[in-house]
Write a protein that holds these residues in place. Structure first.
Motif, mmCIF file in Angstrom:
data_model
loop_
_atom_site.group_PDB
_atom_site.id
_atom_site.type_symbol
_atom_site.label_atom_id
_atom_site.label_comp_id
_atom_site.label_asym_id
_atom_site.label_seq_id
_atom_site.Cartn_x
_atom_site.Cartn_y
_atom_site.Cartn_z
ATOM 1 N N ARG A 1 0.816 -1.219 0.000
ATOM 2 C CA ARG A 1 0.000 0.000 0.000
ATOM 3 C C ARG A 1 0.845 1.262 0.000
ATOM 4 N NH1 ARG A 1 -3.194 -2.691 4.825
ATOM 5 N NH2 ARG A 1 -4.769 -3.927 3.716
ATOM 6 N N GLY A 2 2.105 1.143 -0.308
ATOM 7 C CA GLY A 2 2.961 2.324 -0.314
ATOM 8 C C GLY A 2 4.331 1.968 -0.852
ATOM 9 N N SER A 3 5.265 2.877 -0.705
ATOM 10 C CA SER A 3 6.626 2.674 -1.182
ATOM 11 C C SER A 3 7.597 2.963 -0.049
ATOM 12 C CB SER A 3 6.909 3.596 -2.381
ATOM 13 O OG SER A 3 6.664 4.957 -2.030
ATOM 14 N N CYS A 4 8.747 2.307 -0.124
ATOM 15 C CA CYS A 4 9.777 2.452 0.907
ATOM 16 C C CYS A 4 10.737 3.561 0.494
ATOM 17 C CB CYS A 4 10.516 1.130 1.089
ATOM 18 S SG CYS A 4 11.617 1.107 2.520
ATOM 19 N N VAL A 5 10.741 4.640 1.237
ATOM 20 C CA VAL A 5 11.603 5.783 0.945
ATOM 21 C C VAL A 5 12.490 6.040 2.153
ATOM 22 C CG1 VAL A 5 11.678 8.220 0.327
ATOM 23 C CG2 VAL A 5 9.842 6.790 -0.562
ATOM 24 N N CYS A 6 13.772 5.931 1.945
ATOM 25 C CA CYS A 6 14.759 6.167 3.012
ATOM 26 C C CYS A 6 14.484 5.282 4.231
ATOM 27 C CB CYS A 6 14.779 7.639 3.416
ATOM 28 S SG CYS A 6 15.263 8.749 2.068
ATOM 29 N N GLY A 7 14.131 4.030 3.980
ATOM 30 C CA GLY A 7 13.931 3.089 5.072
ATOM 31 C C GLY A 7 12.621 3.239 5.806
ATOM 32 N N ARG A 8 11.718 4.106 5.322
ATOM 33 C CA ARG A 8 10.423 4.300 5.967
ATOM 34 C C ARG A 8 9.326 4.217 4.905
ATOM 35 N NH1 ARG A 8 10.563 6.665 11.043
ATOM 36 N NH2 ARG A 8 8.496 7.548 10.727
ATOM 37 N N CYS A 9 8.185 3.671 5.323
ATOM 38 C CA CYS A 9 7.078 3.518 4.386
ATOM 39 C C CYS A 9 6.330 4.844 4.207
ATOM 40 C CB CYS A 9 6.101 2.447 4.884
ATOM 41 S SG CYS A 9 6.662 0.761 4.597
ATOM 42 N N GLN A 10 6.080 5.184 2.957
ATOM 43 C CA GLN A 10 5.188 6.294 2.642
ATOM 44 C C GLN A 10 3.936 5.697 2.009
ATOM 45 O OE1 GLN A 10 7.117 9.298 0.252
ATOM 46 N NE2 GLN A 10 8.543 9.877 1.875
ATOM 47 N N CYS A 11 2.854 5.704 2.785
ATOM 48 C CA CYS A 11 1.621 5.051 2.361
ATOM 49 C C CYS A 11 0.938 5.862 1.265
ATOM 50 C CB CYS A 11 0.682 4.860 3.551
ATOM 51 S SG CYS A 11 1.447 3.967 4.939
ATOM 52 N N THR A 12 0.638 5.213 0.155
ATOM 53 C CA THR A 12 -0.033 5.865 -0.958
ATOM 54 C C THR A 12 -1.502 5.461 -1.071
ATOM 55 O OG1 THR A 12 0.747 4.106 -2.428
ATOM 56 C CG2 THR A 12 2.104 6.084 -2.271
ATOM 57 N N ASP B 1 3.543 1.674 10.580
ATOM 58 C CA ASP B 1 4.951 1.641 10.185
ATOM 59 C C ASP B 1 5.151 0.986 8.826
ATOM 60 O OD1 ASP B 1 5.601 2.909 12.508
ATOM 61 O OD2 ASP B 1 6.126 1.085 13.604
ATOM 62 N N THR B 2 4.348 -0.031 8.516
ATOM 63 C CA THR B 2 4.455 -0.714 7.227
ATOM 64 C C THR B 2 3.144 -0.634 6.453
ATOM 65 O OG1 THR B 2 3.885 -2.834 8.259
ATOM 66 C CG2 THR B 2 6.231 -2.290 8.076
#
Length: 805
Positions: free
Chosen positions: A610-621, A628-629
């Motif tokens: 449901r999102g992408s991993c940016v700089c080791g953290r999930c950004q939910c789209t 957190d995930t």
């Protein structure tokens, strides 16, 4: 035949070529020449794509060309291939015995579960190399199980339950392995205040004055009662001898016991060629490091074995409780899987501890330990279904990146663990290694890769390729350097006081006609204002902030972007105003990690899909997703479907996740069961699905303010009750009778109405007939003169009207 990951190497080569094309396509950008390396070794450290030309007559004319450049550029500028120094990273196989398929038997001591067993890496700083590791958990592998039991007073009913545990447990475990051994130990707590009763009257009997159970044995820390043995009857005998004791506070001293059971290998009897299972059974929380200070114990635990001749823990009252870090270290060193068998009310606490102690699992223990055998079997199967790699003696200057390929064949970048395996499954891990720098000359380093809990390991030795072969021909006071310098790798390194390509100038000599050679461009400052021009060359000033370098002193190693005050975030090197990030980091200031392990959800997907991993953290789209995930999403279309699987496996042990290991790993939400489901809460998602039995199951899904997901479900699905056959028969017959009665009643009513109408007509006609008789003179009676005449007259009228003659 083992290969060092050809696909990864090809991909790396493509990336390398693309990067080099990009660098060449940008005008003026050349990481090799901008570093202004003064030696072959310095050149190799700038970037893995940089090469050095050691040819003596290369660049004789006074030009801005550098001996440090891309190898293609050096060749174009006239450097012959034999003089180009460009070492590459690589790997070689040293020991590679094939993987085994069976654990026990005559080949027990030659069982191989990891491939290869020893390799050698040659690393050039910044130049990655990869290799592949395969792991296969074999079937019928020997098992050593040590049962460590809490013998505080609250565990008395549990002690009664396990008095014949050995025989039953051995029967179950021999279904999984033909080589099984069992040991036994017990613990209570430190026999000092405030952890235990220390008054004189409690020394021999801590239960003195306790009405419910007046007699028990003195408090003790840890006792090793039975070394690992295949004679399970001895286990039963030892258990039957045991009596409970009593401590003062609720927490127990179990971590003292765990550490002693782990490090006292000889007395416990751990075999090298076996799985080591340590079952820790308790009904309360443990004491942790620093708790001992309450009793005056200020010395931290030393991690050593302290069992005396009586096999009792002799340092219980001298050292503090062990820390979680020390406990995890000693368990890993001795390849021990720790199984927490705890009561339900403490499950969450111990579940959190498993995240801090590698190789541990937790199972729920019934109040009287009746389920202990099934608990151990489940935990063993859970352990055998997972493979996780650990790294030992990891050199700080090496970066390691993992990619797991589990049973589905799909590579999972950033993961070093596979789950849901069957015995005999082979999984592989691609490991990429690169060095960030060079250690002192002659240094050889290494590290060990080992599956958690396995005795098998892969030894990796590392050789750093930081030296150039041309340095072996170095000559001091060389005539090539006007006897004023050392000739090495095509260059002269001048003695103090001398300058120039061949040490032909002395410091202080200034040729004003050639000051332009010290300017980067017309109108620019001489040596960029950060140096002096001497012998047509710039001598850069020293700086307290770092190094100033470059042909025109235009570069330095301190004017790069920072993150939280740290240059290149500590994850890169500053080269001429630009951060060159270490492997695994990107961004202008190298603060963005490319590691995705922290973004992996319990189902193995990145950010739960449901999102992408940016700089080791999930950004939910996905709209409505958070966590957190991105695992929480009450409004997502698949929310009910995802949670349905957890309802099925947790409440009814059905569905796709029905096996215990997968269900516990993927379904961690709190589930509340109710008789009647409330549906008037606007903050909850209402979910309904049809079960295999054509029943309807209802539940609601909500997220609390603290971030916890809560599922509220009916205790049982709603099922339609099948009608009783006799009831149906009576209902049908009754309906028919009722319909008949109703029809008869209607018929009777119609007939009655009809008869009444006919009777009314008859009455009306009769009335008219009487009237007519009364008013018609024909029918008037005559008046007879004699009575007999009258009778005769009436008789005649009746005869005319049909009367009786």
């Amino acid at each position: 035949m083992w290969k060092p990951c050809p696909f990864t190497r090809q991909a790396a080569l493509i990336v390398y070529i693309v990067l080099e094309i990009f660098i060449h396509s940008v005008k003026g950008l050349n990481v090799c020449t901008s570093g202004s390396a003064t030696s072959c070794e310095e050149c190799l450290l700038i970037h893995p794509s940089c090469a050095w030309c050691a040819q003596e007559d290369f660049g004789q004319a006074r030009t801005l060309n550098s001996r440090c450049d891309f190898s293609q550029n050096l060749q174009k500028r006239g450097c012959d291939d034999p003089f180009i120094e460009n070492p590459r990273s690589g790997s070689s196989l040293l020991r590679s015995k094939p993987l085994s398929s069976k654990g026990s038997g005559v080949t027990q001591y030659d069982v191989i579960q990891i491939y290869p067993q020893k390799i050698s890496l040659s690393l050039r700083p910044g130049d990655q190399t990869s290799f592949e590791v395969q792991v296969r958990p074999v079937e019928d592998y020997p098992v050593d199980l040590y049962y460590l039991m809490d013998l505080s007073l609250s565990m008395k009913d549990d002690l009664d339950t396990i008095r014949n545990l050995g025989t039953k447990l051995a029967e179950e475990m021999r279904k999984l392995t033909s080589n099984f051994r069992l040991g036994f130990g017990s613990f209570v707590d430190k026999n000092i205040s405030p952890f235990s009763y220390t008054a004189p009257k409690y020394q021999d009997n801590p239960c003195n004055g306790y009405k419910l159970f007046p007699n028990c044995v003195p408090t003790f820390g840890f006792r090793h009662l039975l070394s690992l043995t295949d004679k399970v009857d001895r286990f039963n005998e030892e258990v039957q001898k045991q009596l409970v004791s009593r401590n003062r506070d609720a927490p127990e001293g179990g971590f003292d016991a765990i550490l002693q059971a782990a490090v006292c290998k000889e007395k416990i009897g751990w075999r090298k060629e076996a799985y080591h299972l340590l079952v820790f059974a308790t009904d309360d929380v443990p004491h942790l490091a620093l708790d001992g200070k309450l009793g005056g114990l200020v010395h931290p635990h030393d991690g050593q074995c302290h069992l005396n001749d009586k096999n009792e823990y002799s340092a219980a009252n001298m050292m503090d409780y062990p820390s979680l870090a020390l406990l995890g270290e000693k368990l890993a060193e001795n390849n021990i899987f720790l199984i927490f068998a705890v009561t339900k009310r403490h499950y969450v606490l111990y579940k959190n501890l498993t995240a801090l102690i590698p190789g541990t699992t937790v199972e729920i223990l019934d109040q009287d330990s009746k389920n202990i055998i099934q608990l151990i079997v489940n935990a063993y199967n859970n352990i055998r279904s997972k493979v996780e790699l650990s790294v030992w003696d990891h050199p700080e200057d090496l970066n390691l990146a993992f990619t797991a390929t589990c049973q589905d064949g799909q590579p999972l970048t950033g993961l070093r663990k596979c789950a849901d395996l069957k015995i005999g499954d082979t999984v592989s891990f691609n490991i990429t290694v690169d060095a960030r720098g060079c250690p002192p000359k002659g240094t050889r380093k290494g590290f060990i890769i080992r599956p958690v809990g396995f005795k098998d390991r892969l030894e990796v030795s590392v050789d750093y390729r930081c030296d150039c072969s041309c340095t072996y021909y170095t000559k001091s006071n060389s005539s090539r350097c006007n006897s004023a310098g050392t000739y090495s790798c095509g260059m002269c390194h001048c003695e103090p006081g001398y300058l120039g390509a061949r040490c032909e100038c002395e410091e202080g000599e200034v040729d004003h006609q050639h000051l332009s050679a010290c300017r980067e461009a017309e109108g620019k400052q001489v040596c960029s204002g950060r140096g002096e021009c001497s012998c047509n060359q710039c001598l850069c000033y020293e700086s307290e902030f770092g190094k100033i370098y470059g042909t025109f002193c235009e570069c330095d190693d301190f004017s790069c972007a920072r993150h939280k005050g740290i240059l290149c975030s500590g994850h890169g090197e500053c080269h001429c105003g630009e951060c060159k990030c270490h492997a695994g980091y990107i961004g202008d200031n190298c603060n963005c990690s490319t590691e995705t392990a922290s973004c992996a959800s319990d189902d193995g997907k990145i950010c739960s899909g449901r999102g992408s991993c940016v700089c080791g953290r999930c950004q939910c789209t996905e709209p409505g997703a958070f966590g957190d995930t991105c695992e929480k999403c009450p409004t997502c279309p698949d929310a009910c479907g995802t949670k349905r699987e957890c309802i099925e496996c947790r409440l009814f042990n059905t569905g796709r996740l029905a096996d215990n290991q997968t269900c516990q790993r993927m379904c961690k939400d709190e589930i509340i069961t109710v008789e009647t489901l409330k549906t008037d809460d606007s903050n909850t998602v209402q979910c309904v699905y049809k079960t295999e039995n054509d029943c309807v199951m209802k539940f609601t899904y909500s997220e609390h303010a603290n971030g916890q997901s809560v599922l509220t479900a009916l205790k049982e699905p709603e099922c339609a009750v099948a009608p009783n056959a006799m009831t149906v028969l009576l209902a049908v017959v009754g309906s028919i009778l009722l319909m008949g009665i109703v029809l008869l009643a209607i018929w009777k009513l119609v007939i009655t109405i009809h008869d009444r109408r006919e009777f009314a007509r008859f009455q009306s006609a009769r009335s008219r007939a009487r009237y007519e008789m009364a008013s018609n003179p024909v029918y008037k009676q005559s008046i007879p003169s004699h009575p007999m005449e009258t009778d005769f007259h009436m008789h005649s009228i009746k005869s005319c009207n049909g009367g009786v003659h």
